[in-house]
Design an enzyme around this catalytic site. Structure first.
Site, short mmCIF file in Angstrom:
data_model
loop_
_atom_site.label_atom_id
_atom_site.label_comp_id
_atom_site.label_asym_id
_atom_site.label_seq_id
_atom_site.Cartn_x
_atom_site.Cartn_y
_atom_site.Cartn_z
N ALA A 66 -18.17 41.17 11.73
CA ALA A 66 -18.19 42.15 12.82
C ALA A 66 -17.70 41.50 14.13
O ALA A 66 -17.07 42.17 14.96
CB ALA A 66 -19.59 42.70 13.00
N CYS A 73 -9.67 33.48 6.61
CA CYS A 73 -8.63 33.87 5.65
C CYS A 73 -8.93 33.32 4.25
O CYS A 73 -9.58 32.27 4.10
CB CYS A 73 -7.29 33.28 6.07
N GLU A 75 -6.94 31.84 2.10
CA GLU A 75 -6.37 30.53 1.80
C GLU A 75 -7.29 29.41 2.26
O GLU A 75 -7.49 28.40 1.58
CB GLU A 75 -5.01 30.37 2.46
N1 THU Z 1 -5.68 37.09 6.15
C1 THU Z 1 -5.78 36.17 5.16
O1 THU Z 1 -6.77 36.13 4.41
N2 THU Z 1 -4.77 35.28 5.02
C2 THU Z 1 -3.66 35.24 5.80
O2 THU Z 1 -2.85 34.33 5.66
C3 THU Z 1 -3.42 36.29 6.77
C4 THU Z 1 -4.55 37.20 7.05
C5 THU Z 1 -6.79 38.04 6.33
C6 THU Z 1 -7.57 37.85 7.61
C7 THU Z 1 -8.14 39.23 7.82
O3 THU Z 1 -9.35 39.33 7.09
C8 THU Z 1 -7.11 40.16 7.20
O4 THU Z 1 -6.29 39.36 6.36
C9 THU Z 1 -6.23 40.87 8.22
O5 THU Z 1 -5.61 39.97 9.07
#
Ligand code: THU
Length: 160
Positions: A66, A73, A75
């Site tokens: 939140a 992310c 990765e």
């Molecule tokens: N996100 C990832 O998990 N990896 C990336 O390389 C780019 C973005 C996720 C972060 C967030 O939870 C969602 O994607 C939108 O940005």
């Protein structure tokens, strides 16, 4: 004064069936991870699966919060888990898949800049390249032979 040109080479596969068999399996693990993402805010799910040199597959998905910047992310969830659980074990490949819940992304979606920086650290740490395969929800897959091909002019420990 001199102009410096930086070029990069990627491989593009038409679909998952065209991938080498072990990478197909790895991408399927990434898809499984993607489906378990916690992404209630963006509705954008990302899955990552890493193959380690000991044969173990470590996967991760995006975990949102939140308080938006507190999320992480896919990765980095995956690679930090590998670093925590299997320090000293080389990462050979990473497969990444990403798509919105609202529409299926059919073009390859590369890792964000922060994830590239995190992956770069692990290439340095293990002194060996990591192959990176990335896809949307389905469709074409791009491959880079090393993180270096996705992030020229990397900031690393040699500058410290
Ligand atoms: N996100 C990832 O998990 N990896 C990336 O390389 C780019 C973005 C996720 C972060 C967030 O939870 C969602 O994607 C939108 O940005």
């Amino acid at each position: 004064m001199q102009e410096i040109k930086i070029t990069t080479t990627l491989t593009c596969y038409d679909n998952i069936e065209e991938l080498p068999q072990n990478i197909q399996k790895l991408m399927e693990s990434a898809v499984t991870a993607r489906k378990k993402a916690y992404a209630p805010y963006s509705k954008f799910r990302v899955g990552a699966a890493l193959l380690l040199e000991n044969g173990v597959v470590v996967s991760g998905n995006n975990q949102e919060n939140a308080a938006y910047p507190s999320g992480l992310c896919a990765e980095r969830v995956a690679i930090y888990h590998a670093g925590a659980e299997y320090p000293g074990v080389k990462i050979l490949q990473i497969a990444i898949t990403a798509t919105s819940d609202n529409h299926i992304n059919k073009t390859p979606i590369p890792p964000c800049g922060s994830c590239r920086q995190a992956i770069a650290e692990y290439e340095m740490r293990q002194d060996a390249d990591i192959e990176i395969y990335f896809m949307g929800g389905e469709g074409k897959i791009m491959k880079s032979n090393s993180l270096k091909d996705l992030l020229p002019l990397i900031f690393d420990k040699s500058y410290l």
